[in-house]
Design an enzyme around this catalytic site. Structure first.
Site, PDB file in Angstrom:
ATOM      1  N   ASP A 176     -20.265 -19.044 -27.008  1.00 34.06           N
ATOM      2  CA  ASP A 176     -20.810 -19.124 -28.354  1.00 34.06           C
ATOM      3  C   ASP A 176     -19.698 -18.854 -29.373  1.00 34.06           C
ATOM      4  O   ASP A 176     -19.132 -17.758 -29.381  1.00 34.06           O
ATOM      5  CB  ASP A 176     -21.919 -18.076 -28.475  1.00 34.06           C
ATOM      6  CG  ASP A 176     -22.719 -18.217 -29.752  1.00 34.06           C
ATOM      7  OD1 ASP A 176     -22.274 -18.944 -30.648  1.00 34.06           O
ATOM      8  OD2 ASP A 176     -23.792 -17.606 -29.821  1.00 34.06           O
TER       9      ASP A 176
ATOM     10  N   ASN B  17     -28.976 -23.975 -32.306  1.00 33.85           N
ATOM     11  CA  ASN B  17     -28.919 -25.414 -32.644  1.00 33.85           C
ATOM     12  C   ASN B  17     -28.148 -25.649 -33.937  1.00 33.85           C
ATOM     13  O   ASN B  17     -28.443 -26.589 -34.690  1.00 33.85           O
ATOM     14  CB  ASN B  17     -30.323 -26.045 -32.706  1.00 33.85           C
ATOM     15  CG  ASN B  17     -30.348 -27.572 -32.740  1.00 33.85           C
ATOM     16  OD1 ASN B  17     -31.254 -28.178 -33.310  1.00 33.85           O
ATOM     17  ND2 ASN B  17     -29.355 -28.222 -32.153  1.00 33.85           N
TER      18      ASN B  17
ATOM     19  N   CYS C 181     -28.756 -25.071 -27.145  1.00 34.26           N
ATOM     20  CA  CYS C 181     -28.055 -23.786 -27.260  1.00 34.26           C
ATOM     21  C   CYS C 181     -29.039 -22.780 -27.863  1.00 34.26           C
ATOM     22  O   CYS C 181     -30.248 -22.966 -27.761  1.00 34.26           O
ATOM     23  CB  CYS C 181     -26.769 -23.917 -28.069  1.00 34.26           C
ATOM     24  SG  CYS C 181     -26.995 -24.451 -29.785  1.00 34.26           S
TER      25      CYS C 181
ATOM     26  N   CYS D  73     -24.444 -24.555 -33.865  1.00 32.94           N
ATOM     27  CA  CYS D  73     -23.014 -24.558 -33.516  1.00 32.94           C
ATOM     28  C   CYS D  73     -22.697 -25.495 -32.351  1.00 32.94           C
ATOM     29  O   CYS D  73     -22.078 -26.542 -32.533  1.00 32.94           O
ATOM     30  CB  CYS D  73     -22.529 -23.151 -33.181  1.00 32.94           C
ATOM     31  SG  CYS D  73     -22.547 -22.036 -34.615  1.00 32.94           S
ATOM     32  N   ARG D  74     -23.123 -25.115 -31.146  1.00 31.16           N
ATOM     33  CA  ARG D  74     -22.687 -25.849 -29.952  1.00 31.16           C
ATOM     34  C   ARG D  74     -23.474 -27.127 -29.677  1.00 31.16           C
ATOM     35  O   ARG D  74     -22.882 -28.193 -29.467  1.00 31.16           O
ATOM     36  CB  ARG D  74     -22.762 -24.927 -28.722  1.00 31.16           C
ATOM     37  CG  ARG D  74     -21.764 -23.801 -28.763  1.00 31.16           C
ATOM     38  CD  ARG D  74     -22.092 -22.741 -27.727  1.00 31.16           C
ATOM     39  NE  ARG D  74     -23.320 -22.033 -28.080  1.00 31.16           N
ATOM     40  CZ  ARG D  74     -23.913 -21.119 -27.342  1.00 31.16           C
ATOM     41  NH1 ARG D  74     -23.398 -20.809 -26.159  1.00 31.16           N
ATOM     42  NH2 ARG D  74     -25.003 -20.517 -27.751  1.00 31.16           N
ATOM     43  N   SER D  75     -24.806 -27.018 -29.625  1.00 29.22           N
ATOM     44  CA  SER D  75     -25.573 -28.214 -29.217  1.00 29.22           C
ATOM     45  C   SER D  75     -25.475 -29.376 -30.203  1.00 29.22           C
ATOM     46  O   SER D  75     -25.499 -30.531 -29.764  1.00 29.22           O
ATOM     47  CB  SER D  75     -27.026 -27.874 -28.871  1.00 29.22           C
ATOM     48  OG  SER D  75     -27.719 -27.319 -29.962  1.00 29.22           O
TER      49      SER D  75
HETATM   50  P1  4NP Z   1     -25.371 -21.833 -31.307  1.00 26.35           P
HETATM   51  O1  4NP Z   1     -24.684 -20.577 -32.039  1.00 26.35           O
HETATM   52  O2  4NP Z   1     -26.358 -21.252 -30.329  1.00 26.35           O
HETATM   53  O3  4NP Z   1     -24.234 -22.519 -30.652  1.00 26.35           O
HETATM   54  O4  4NP Z   1     -26.025 -22.662 -32.391  1.00 26.35           O
HETATM   55  C1  4NP Z   1     -25.392 -19.536 -32.640  1.00 26.35           C
HETATM   56  C2  4NP Z   1     -25.895 -19.685 -33.887  1.00 26.35           C
HETATM   57  C3  4NP Z   1     -26.560 -18.640 -34.489  1.00 26.35           C
HETATM   58  C4  4NP Z   1     -26.704 -17.435 -33.824  1.00 26.35           C
HETATM   59  C5  4NP Z   1     -26.208 -17.291 -32.559  1.00 26.35           C
HETATM   60  C6  4NP Z   1     -25.567 -18.355 -31.957  1.00 26.35           C
HETATM   61  N1  4NP Z   1     -27.364 -16.348 -34.456  1.00 26.35           N
HETATM   62  O5  4NP Z   1     -27.342 -15.235 -33.900  1.00 26.35           O
HETATM   63  O6  4NP Z   1     -27.899 -16.512 -35.555  1.00 26.35           O
END
Ligand code: 4NP
Length: 155
Positions: A126, A14, A11, A16-18
């Site tokens: 997201d 790294n 993602c 939240c989702r992955s």
């Molecule tokens: P992820 O979510 O890609 O699922 O880990 C996010 C985590 C942090 C951010 C964006 C998406 N950020 O903008 O910091």
């Protein structure tokens, strides 16, 4: 060296989702008695070394899985030769992976929901900027895909 395919879930951050995709896949593989190489990474660098978002940790724990020991890392070129499958959470992550992919790559790139019939081409949205319900949706999606990926290996 495992005869089974290896999987990297990707993602943006790294956190939240992955990590949830990694957790769901580890859980399904273990339940099936399969020793698979499974990891997750982000295309971005902001959260390197950090534990998963507390909301992801809480969602995993609701399913009996402790991901507090996971640490975020960024995708590296070597991932494209180390993993058989690199699976993006959304189309933005997918486009970034295509841009990073070296000539020597032997990984097959796909989107996570390509592995859930009827959801091909859809993004795992997201949940970072939303409320906790977004993480429930993420879990539903990553666990459905993980079940199908493990079933495909067993078939
Ligand atoms: P992820 O979510 O890609 O699922 O880990 C996010 C985590 C942090 C951010 C964006 C998406 N950020 O903008 O910091």
């Amino acid at each position: 060296m495992s005869a089974y395919p290896s999987f990297l879930f990707v993602c943006l951050g790294n956190i939240c989702r992955s990590p949830l995709a990694e957790a769901a896949m580890r859980h399904e593989a273990e339940a099936a008695g399969l020793d698979l190489m499974i990891d997750s990474a982000g295309t971005g660098s902001w959260h390197i070394g950090k534990a998963p978002d507390p909301r992801s940790q809480a969602e995993a724990l609701r399913h009996g899985i402790d991901i507090s020991g996971y640490r975020a890392r960024q995708v590296v070129t070597a991932d494209f030769t180390r993993f058989d499958h690199i699976i993006a959470m959304d189309s933005s992550n997918f486009a970034n992976l295509e841009r990073l992919e070296p000539r020597s790559s032997r990984a097959r790139l796909s989107m996570l929901l390509d592995h859930v019939p009827g959801w091909e081409g859809h993004d795992v949205d997201d949940p970072y900027f939303g409320g906790p319900e977004g993480f429930v949706t993420t879990w539903d999606q990553v666990s459905a895909a993980a079940r199908n990926l493990v079933a495909a290996i067993r078939a």
